[in-house]
Design a protein around this motif. Structure first.
Motif, PDB file in Angstrom:
ATOM      1  N   GLY A 145      -1.560  15.853   9.239  1.00 26.97           N
ATOM      2  CA  GLY A 145      -0.444  16.725   9.614  1.00 26.97           C
ATOM      3  C   GLY A 145       0.772  16.281   8.817  1.00 26.97           C
ATOM      4  N   PHE A 146       1.886  16.947   8.991  1.00 28.98           N
ATOM      5  CA  PHE A 146       3.080  16.619   8.211  1.00 28.98           C
ATOM      6  C   PHE A 146       3.453  15.147   8.368  1.00 28.98           C
ATOM      7  N   GLY A 147       3.635  14.476   7.224  1.00 26.34           N
ATOM      8  CA  GLY A 147       4.055  13.086   7.220  1.00 26.34           C
ATOM      9  C   GLY A 147       2.975  12.090   7.594  1.00 26.34           C
ATOM     10  N   LYS A 148       1.712  12.525   7.610  1.00 27.71           N
ATOM     11  CA  LYS A 148       0.610  11.645   8.009  1.00 27.71           C
ATOM     12  C   LYS A 148      -0.487  11.663   6.942  1.00 27.71           C
ATOM     13  N   ALA A 149      -0.178  11.087   5.785  1.00 25.91           N
ATOM     14  CA  ALA A 149      -1.128  11.062   4.670  1.00 25.91           C
ATOM     15  C   ALA A 149      -1.683   9.649   4.508  1.00 25.91           C
ATOM     16  N   PHE A 150      -3.000   9.580   4.243  1.00 28.49           N
ATOM     17  CA  PHE A 150      -3.682   8.296   4.111  1.00 28.49           C
ATOM     18  C   PHE A 150      -4.694   8.351   2.976  1.00 28.49           C
ATOM     19  N   ARG A 151      -4.896   7.208   2.315  1.00 28.25           N
ATOM     20  CA  ARG A 151      -6.008   7.017   1.387  1.00 28.25           C
ATOM     21  C   ARG A 151      -7.063   6.212   2.132  1.00 28.25           C
ATOM     22  N   LEU A 152      -8.307   6.647   2.055  1.00 25.57           N
ATOM     23  CA  LEU A 152      -9.380   5.942   2.738  1.00 25.57           C
ATOM     24  C   LEU A 152     -10.463   5.546   1.749  1.00 25.57           C
ATOM     25  N   THR A 153     -11.097   4.434   2.015  1.00 21.81           N
ATOM     26  CA  THR A 153     -12.232   3.992   1.222  1.00 21.81           C
ATOM     27  C   THR A 153     -13.513   4.534   1.842  1.00 21.81           C
ATOM     28  N   ALA A 154     -14.611   4.392   1.127  1.00 25.43           N
ATOM     29  CA  ALA A 154     -15.910   4.776   1.687  1.00 25.43           C
ATOM     30  C   ALA A 154     -16.180   3.980   2.969  1.00 25.43           C
ATOM     31  N   ASP A 155     -15.811   2.701   2.981  1.00 26.93           N
ATOM     32  CA  ASP A 155     -16.017   1.874   4.181  1.00 26.93           C
ATOM     33  C   ASP A 155     -15.185   2.375   5.358  1.00 26.93           C
ATOM     34  N   ASP A 156     -14.004   2.918   5.093  1.00 26.50           N
ATOM     35  CA  ASP A 156     -13.174   3.475   6.176  1.00 26.50           C
ATOM     36  C   ASP A 156     -13.880   4.646   6.866  1.00 26.50           C
ATOM     37  N   LEU A 157     -14.734   5.337   6.133  1.00 25.99           N
ATOM     38  CA  LEU A 157     -15.409   6.522   6.667  1.00 25.99           C
ATOM     39  C   LEU A 157     -16.731   6.198   7.352  1.00 25.99           C
ATOM     40  N   SER A 158     -17.207   4.981   7.188  1.00 22.38           N
ATOM     41  CA  SER A 158     -18.509   4.633   7.772  1.00 22.38           C
ATOM     42  C   SER A 158     -18.365   4.489   9.276  1.00 22.38           C
ATOM     43  N   GLY A 159     -19.468   4.584   9.935  1.00 20.86           N
ATOM     44  CA  GLY A 159     -19.465   4.457  11.382  1.00 20.86           C
ATOM     45  C   GLY A 159     -20.522   5.344  11.987  1.00 20.86           C
ATOM     46  N   VAL A 160     -20.798   5.068  13.228  1.00 19.43           N
ATOM     47  CA  VAL A 160     -21.800   5.829  13.941  1.00 19.43           C
ATOM     48  C   VAL A 160     -21.204   7.191  14.273  1.00 19.43           C
ATOM     49  N   PRO A 161     -21.927   8.283  13.980  1.00 22.71           N
ATOM     50  CA  PRO A 161     -21.393   9.610  14.285  1.00 22.71           C
ATOM     51  C   PRO A 161     -21.204   9.777  15.786  1.00 22.71           C
ATOM     52  N   THR A 162     -20.161  10.529  16.139  1.00 22.00           N
ATOM     53  CA  THR A 162     -19.856  10.737  17.557  1.00 22.00           C
ATOM     54  C   THR A 162     -20.564  11.963  18.122  1.00 22.00           C
ATOM     55  N   SER A 163     -21.132  12.794  17.264  1.00 21.73           N
ATOM     56  CA  SER A 163     -21.799  14.008  17.750  1.00 21.73           C
ATOM     57  C   SER A 163     -22.967  14.338  16.823  1.00 21.73           C
ATOM     58  N   VAL A 164     -23.801  15.287  17.261  1.00 21.86           N
ATOM     59  CA  VAL A 164     -24.953  15.706  16.450  1.00 21.86           C
ATOM     60  C   VAL A 164     -24.520  16.707  15.428  1.00 21.86           C
TER      61      VAL A 164
END
Length: 167
Positions: A148-167
């Protein structure tokens, strides 16, 4: 005077939002390099995830984006839909820079993806077994999150890893 960096430090809230955008995505925009023109091309695709939470889609070899991914697996996904009200730019969205890989139709992995994809996209039953369709897995290289406005982030591949919360 030096301008402040508009990119915020990546935190757990940003990681959670990015993960939620991936897990909740049913559709997204896929950007590829067009084979004929050599320029950028964008198309809407249905999105699911594998058991590890990596985005996948099901596409036909008759499509231009299949040809583009076969020629160059570098691509990007835009995930996150605008809400029903207000300015579409205030809603969070995630651009994931990816490497695409086709999944062999004769593999056990394909069978697992097929079952999972049908749970989230039941209408794909009409064409999922057609010989020209295959799954494509999008492995993240990095990402850009606009929360959203003023909420910009750079993420790595590791930042995106994790167990999915839904199917």
């Amino acid at each position: 005077m030096e301008k402040p960096d508009p990119i915020r430090p990546t935190d757990d809230e940003a990681r959670t939002l990015a993960r939620q955008l991936i897990d909740d995505a049913r559709f997204g925009a896929l950007a590829v390099t067009d084979v004929e023109s050599g320029g950028p091309s964008v198309t809407r695709v249905a999105i699911g995830t594998d058991q590890g939470g990596t985005p996948v889609t099901l596409i036909s070899s008759l499509s231009a984006h299949w040809q583009a991914l076969a020629a160059s697996p570098r691509c990007a996904l835009l995930l996150g839909e605008p809400g029903p009200k207000g300015d579409p730019l205030v809603h969070p969205r995630l651009t994931v820079h990816c490497t695409a890989a086709f999944v062999d139709r004769d593999s056990a992995e394909h069978a697992e993806l097929r079952a999972r994809y049908l749970e989230s996209h039941p209408k794909s039953k009409l064409y999922i077994d057609f010989g020209d369709f295959a799954f494509v897995r999008f492995t993240a290289v990095d990402a850009r999150l606009n929360g959203g406005f003023g909420k910009a982030f750079r993420l790595t591949a590791d930042d995106l890893s994790g167990v999915p919360t839904s199917v």
